[in-house]
Design a protein around this motif. Sequence first.
Motif, PDB file in Angstrom:
ATOM      1  N   LYS A 369       0.831  -1.205   0.000  1.00 54.49           N
ATOM      2  CA  LYS A 369       0.000   0.000   0.000  1.00 54.49           C
ATOM      3  C   LYS A 369       0.869   1.259   0.000  1.00 54.49           C
ATOM      4  O   LYS A 369       0.802   2.082   0.922  1.00 54.49           O
ATOM      5  CB  LYS A 369      -0.936   0.000   1.208  1.00 54.49           C
ATOM      6  CG  LYS A 369      -1.902  -1.194   1.239  1.00 54.49           C
ATOM      7  CD  LYS A 369      -2.808  -1.147   2.455  1.00 54.49           C
ATOM      8  CE  LYS A 369      -3.730  -2.342   2.496  1.00 54.49           C
ATOM      9  NZ  LYS A 369      -4.704  -2.381   1.395  1.00 54.49           N
ATOM     10  N   PRO A 370       1.716   1.418  -0.993  1.00 59.06           N
ATOM     11  CA  PRO A 370       2.665   2.545  -1.000  1.00 59.06           C
ATOM     12  C   PRO A 370       2.005   3.913  -1.131  1.00 59.06           C
ATOM     13  O   PRO A 370       2.558   4.914  -0.676  1.00 59.06           O
ATOM     14  CB  PRO A 370       3.552   2.245  -2.213  1.00 59.06           C
ATOM     15  CG  PRO A 370       2.710   1.401  -3.106  1.00 59.06           C
ATOM     16  CD  PRO A 370       1.872   0.567  -2.195  1.00 59.06           C
ATOM     17  N   MET A 371       0.833   3.998  -1.760  1.00 59.44           N
ATOM     18  CA  MET A 371       0.199   5.293  -1.982  1.00 59.44           C
ATOM     19  C   MET A 371      -0.253   5.963  -0.688  1.00 59.44           C
ATOM     20  O   MET A 371      -0.358   7.181  -0.617  1.00 59.44           O
ATOM     21  CB  MET A 371      -0.984   5.151  -2.934  1.00 59.44           C
ATOM     22  CG  MET A 371      -0.590   4.835  -4.381  1.00 59.44           C
ATOM     23  SD  MET A 371       0.629   5.977  -5.067  1.00 59.44           S
ATOM     24  CE  MET A 371      -0.308   7.502  -5.087  1.00 59.44           C
ATOM     25  N   ILE A 372      -0.498   5.164   0.345  1.00 65.19           N
ATOM     26  CA  ILE A 372      -0.872   5.744   1.640  1.00 65.19           C
ATOM     27  C   ILE A 372       0.269   6.611   2.159  1.00 65.19           C
ATOM     28  O   ILE A 372       0.055   7.738   2.626  1.00 65.19           O
ATOM     29  CB  ILE A 372      -1.216   4.626   2.647  1.00 65.19           C
ATOM     30  CG1 ILE A 372      -2.520   3.945   2.240  1.00 65.19           C
ATOM     31  CG2 ILE A 372      -1.322   5.186   4.066  1.00 65.19           C
ATOM     32  CD1 ILE A 372      -2.896   2.766   3.121  1.00 65.19           C
ATOM     33  N   ASN A 373       1.503   6.078   2.081  1.00 67.36           N
ATOM     34  CA  ASN A 373       2.666   6.864   2.497  1.00 67.36           C
ATOM     35  C   ASN A 373       2.792   8.140   1.673  1.00 67.36           C
ATOM     36  O   ASN A 373       3.148   9.200   2.191  1.00 67.36           O
ATOM     37  CB  ASN A 373       3.942   6.035   2.331  1.00 67.36           C
ATOM     38  CG  ASN A 373       4.023   4.877   3.301  1.00 67.36           C
ATOM     39  OD1 ASN A 373       3.570   4.973   4.440  1.00 67.36           O
ATOM     40  ND2 ASN A 373       4.581   3.765   2.855  1.00 67.36           N
ATOM     41  N   THR A 374       2.504   8.028   0.388  1.00 70.92           N
ATOM     42  CA  THR A 374       2.629   9.169  -0.519  1.00 70.92           C
ATOM     43  C   THR A 374       1.682  10.299  -0.134  1.00 70.92           C
ATOM     44  O   THR A 374       2.077  11.470  -0.068  1.00 70.92           O
ATOM     45  CB  THR A 374       2.345   8.733  -1.969  1.00 70.92           C
ATOM     46  OG1 THR A 374       3.273   7.702  -2.328  1.00 70.92           O
ATOM     47  CG2 THR A 374       2.504   9.898  -2.927  1.00 70.92           C
ATOM     48  N   TYR A 375       0.435   9.974   0.115  1.00 76.09           N
ATOM     49  CA  TYR A 375      -0.559  10.995   0.462  1.00 76.09           C
ATOM     50  C   TYR A 375      -0.172  11.732   1.750  1.00 76.09           C
ATOM     51  O   TYR A 375      -0.268  12.963   1.831  1.00 76.09           O
ATOM     52  CB  TYR A 375      -1.940  10.358   0.646  1.00 76.09           C
ATOM     53  CG  TYR A 375      -2.488   9.698  -0.594  1.00 76.09           C
ATOM     54  CD1 TYR A 375      -2.281  10.250  -1.865  1.00 76.09           C
ATOM     55  CD2 TYR A 375      -3.210   8.508  -0.515  1.00 76.09           C
ATOM     56  CE1 TYR A 375      -2.776   9.639  -3.002  1.00 76.09           C
ATOM     57  CE2 TYR A 375      -3.711   7.892  -1.660  1.00 76.09           C
ATOM     58  CZ  TYR A 375      -3.490   8.460  -2.893  1.00 76.09           C
ATOM     59  OH  TYR A 375      -3.975   7.848  -4.015  1.00 76.09           O
ATOM     60  N   ILE A 376       0.280  10.967   2.745  1.00 77.35           N
ATOM     61  CA  ILE A 376       0.641  11.574   4.031  1.00 77.35           C
ATOM     62  C   ILE A 376       1.873  12.463   3.888  1.00 77.35           C
ATOM     63  O   ILE A 376       1.931  13.577   4.421  1.00 77.35           O
ATOM     64  CB  ILE A 376       0.886  10.480   5.093  1.00 77.35           C
ATOM     65  CG1 ILE A 376      -0.394   9.661   5.310  1.00 77.35           C
ATOM     66  CG2 ILE A 376       1.325  11.116   6.422  1.00 77.35           C
ATOM     67  CD1 ILE A 376      -0.183   8.418   6.158  1.00 77.35           C
TER      68      ILE A 376
END
Length: 462
Positions: A369-376
Amino acid sequence: MCGTKYDKSNLYTEMKFIKDVGITFLTRIVCLIIGIAVSVIVARVLGPQGQGIYSLTILFPSMIITFTNLGIGRSTIYHIGKNTYALKDLVGAILGSSFVISIVSILIGLIIVLFFSNSIFPGVPQIFLLLALLLIPLQLFSSQSLGGILLGIQKIREYNLIAIIQSLSMLALVSFFLIKLNSGIAGAIIASLLSSLLATISASLCIFRRSENVHPSFQYNKNIFSSLFNFGSKTYLNTVLSFLHLRVDQLMLNFFLNPLAVGFYVISVGIVEKLWLLSQAVSMVLYPKVASMKDEEQRKRFTPIVARNTLFITILGAFLLFLLSKWLILLLYSDKFLPSVAPLQILLIGVVAISVERVLVNDILARGKPMINTYITFVALVANITLNVIFIPKYGVIGAAWATNLTYTLNSVIKILVYCKLSGNSVSDVIIFKKSDIKLYLDALTAVNDKVKHKLNFYAER
């Protein structure tokens, strides 16, 4: 029986993890000592102004790589850990991609230096930026592709050995070029180039001479490239945002003030970031470990133990560093760098906060789930730039430190909450040191003691 088997399996996993982290942490301690020596030589020989110019110059190729690597390093570790394709095909695709990315990166760097350097790096001579472009392929291969392959196949010792080799060579080369030849900023850049070259050669030898299973196949495979860059693209944006979050303050200090302010600030950042030694060691070993875990319950239990103990040890280190900060600056860098003390002490709060974030970001990433890190990270970066624009013109270096502090903390708090929702763990499980953790330390010490006794008995019998 099942319970016993499960407990033994978990104990073995934890002991193996502690061993790998221990090796990595000791390596980082060695590199820390060597790095401090390098930093002292550079700062004392070049002075605050020269230190600022050198730091901005070295930052340039790192920026280019960050913007052009397309997440190849993270994707390498993930795919090798998951064993998604034959290793030889993955390695061939990784190396081929890195070669193409290197060429494109250098061309982009040339365009920036020739047409935009005065705007992006005011006060930094063009010739230094051009020389630093040679670092791009070396850093891309040593830290991204080759480094990713070593971590993916979990050759932790080899990875750490290369780090020590690079650090030692950098110390020797900096001493030679700055002290012996007195070649200034250009000499410091050449030292970085040669030490990176040695690291790249060493990594290649570790992978291709000592591992019978790694024989790269350069046959084009659309599925492998698609899979690598599909996952890499998701981690790529987060990598870019994270890099900017960590380093945009230096660019903005130079923009609003001058390289002298950067020189003071870089010393502060360089010292406090040494507290990340443990979290860097942990996160480096954690990512391939968690990525390869099949048991969700084991993963749920494992990461919080790592996170809270990393936070606990970092807090102890930060407290000690706060007490010693002025003495360290005077002893290592002289009274010329006393303006670095205040921002150093301020930055400690944010560095403690981000230590637990570094652990959780790899768990979230290993879950696919790499996009979660990106958004934060995007939210934190926007806040960081906004606060720097407000604080730097008014408060200078101190303002940059507070902007970084607040946004590091914001980033960590959000990631803790998101991780807890994903994993089902409580916030206290992630950040509060527990009595049960003491047993983990005792078990680790017992294991080390037993191993030492076994070796002593072995040599005694011989």
